[in-house]
Scaffold this motif. Sequence first.
Motif, PDB file in Angstrom:
ATOM      1  N   GLN A  22       4.011  18.572  -7.517  1.00 37.98           N
ATOM      2  CA  GLN A  22       4.241  17.305  -6.819  1.00 37.98           C
ATOM      3  C   GLN A  22       3.006  16.910  -6.007  1.00 37.98           C
ATOM      4  N   HIS A  23       2.382  17.877  -5.336  1.00 39.41           N
ATOM      5  CA  HIS A  23       1.184  17.596  -4.543  1.00 39.41           C
ATOM      6  C   HIS A  23       0.035  17.119  -5.439  1.00 39.41           C
ATOM      7  N   LEU A  24      -0.167  17.772  -6.588  1.00 40.43           N
ATOM      8  CA  LEU A  24      -1.246  17.365  -7.504  1.00 40.43           C
ATOM      9  C   LEU A  24      -1.019  15.963  -8.043  1.00 40.43           C
ATOM     10  N   HIS A  25       0.230  15.609  -8.328  1.00 41.09           N
ATOM     11  CA  HIS A  25       0.520  14.237  -8.761  1.00 41.09           C
ATOM     12  C   HIS A  25       0.134  13.243  -7.666  1.00 41.09           C
ATOM     13  N   GLY A  26       0.439  13.584  -6.420  1.00 42.89           N
ATOM     14  CA  GLY A  26       0.075  12.717  -5.305  1.00 42.89           C
ATOM     15  C   GLY A  26      -1.425  12.590  -5.138  1.00 42.89           C
ATOM     16  N   VAL A  27      -2.150  13.696  -5.316  1.00 46.90           N
ATOM     17  CA  VAL A  27      -3.622  13.671  -5.223  1.00 46.90           C
ATOM     18  C   VAL A  27      -4.194  12.774  -6.312  1.00 46.90           C
ATOM     19  N   ARG A  28      -3.710  12.942  -7.534  1.00 44.82           N
ATOM     20  CA  ARG A  28      -4.197  12.106  -8.638  1.00 44.82           C
ATOM     21  C   ARG A  28      -3.946  10.632  -8.366  1.00 44.82           C
ATOM     22  N   GLU A  29      -2.749  10.303  -7.925  1.00 43.71           N
ATOM     23  CA  GLU A  29      -2.407   8.905  -7.663  1.00 43.71           C
ATOM     24  C   GLU A  29      -3.263   8.341  -6.527  1.00 43.71           C
ATOM     25  N   SER A  30      -3.443   9.119  -5.479  1.00 46.97           N
ATOM     26  CA  SER A  30      -4.251   8.685  -4.343  1.00 46.97           C
ATOM     27  C   SER A  30      -5.703   8.433  -4.754  1.00 46.97           C
ATOM     28  N   LEU A  31      -6.274   9.358  -5.518  1.00 44.92           N
ATOM     29  CA  LEU A  31      -7.658   9.177  -5.973  1.00 44.92           C
ATOM     30  C   LEU A  31      -7.780   7.964  -6.881  1.00 44.92           C
ATOM     31  N   HIS A  32      -6.800   7.764  -7.732  1.00 44.80           N
ATOM     32  CA  HIS A  32      -6.842   6.625  -8.650  1.00 44.80           C
ATOM     33  C   HIS A  32      -6.851   5.313  -7.877  1.00 44.80           C
ATOM     34  N   HIS A  33      -5.972   5.199  -6.886  1.00 41.77           N
ATOM     35  CA  HIS A  33      -5.911   3.960  -6.095  1.00 41.77           C
ATOM     36  C   HIS A  33      -7.138   3.800  -5.201  1.00 41.77           C
ATOM     37  N   THR A  34      -7.694   4.895  -4.725  1.00 40.10           N
ATOM     38  CA  THR A  34      -8.871   4.829  -3.869  1.00 40.10           C
ATOM     39  C   THR A  34     -10.119   4.425  -4.644  1.00 40.10           C
ATOM     40  N   CYS A  35     -10.279   4.954  -5.845  1.00 39.04           N
ATOM     41  CA  CYS A  35     -11.507   4.722  -6.621  1.00 39.04           C
ATOM     42  C   CYS A  35     -11.497   3.431  -7.430  1.00 39.04           C
ATOM     43  N   LYS A  36     -10.325   2.930  -7.778  1.00 42.32           N
ATOM     44  CA  LYS A  36     -10.226   1.752  -8.638  1.00 42.32           C
ATOM     45  C   LYS A  36     -11.044   0.552  -8.135  1.00 42.32           C
ATOM     46  N   PRO A  37     -11.045   0.242  -6.828  1.00 45.31           N
ATOM     47  CA  PRO A  37     -11.845  -0.899  -6.376  1.00 45.31           C
ATOM     48  C   PRO A  37     -13.360  -0.685  -6.495  1.00 45.31           C
TER      49      PRO A  37
END
Length: 119
Positions: A22-37
Amino acid sequence: MSTYNSSQQATVIYQADPAVVQHLHGVRESLHHTCKPYLNHKVKVQTIDGLMHEGTIAGMDSKNLYLTVTATTQSVRGYYNPYYKPFPPGPGYYPYPAPVNNNVILPLVLFELLAISLI
């Protein structure tokens, strides 16, 4: 192709802790939203293993950050550019000039990234 034999009981040799998953899924999602812009921006990336990469964010998917880096003869390591052709030793070897673009795409696994900074 894998085969499945239902007559034998599978022996589990490793199973991830559900809290870690669950934590790794959250890390992936957070990085994706942070880096996309910051697509097409120059960045410096540090991995959890201490490796540093400088390049431009070329894209992302649910698992990887794709970084465009320049491969030189000193830093070819595992980079691969199918369009890179060095100039031949003598004139007239190629009927056309060899491309000079040494950019390659380096895929980096999202949960192995420690820091990303703009440069």
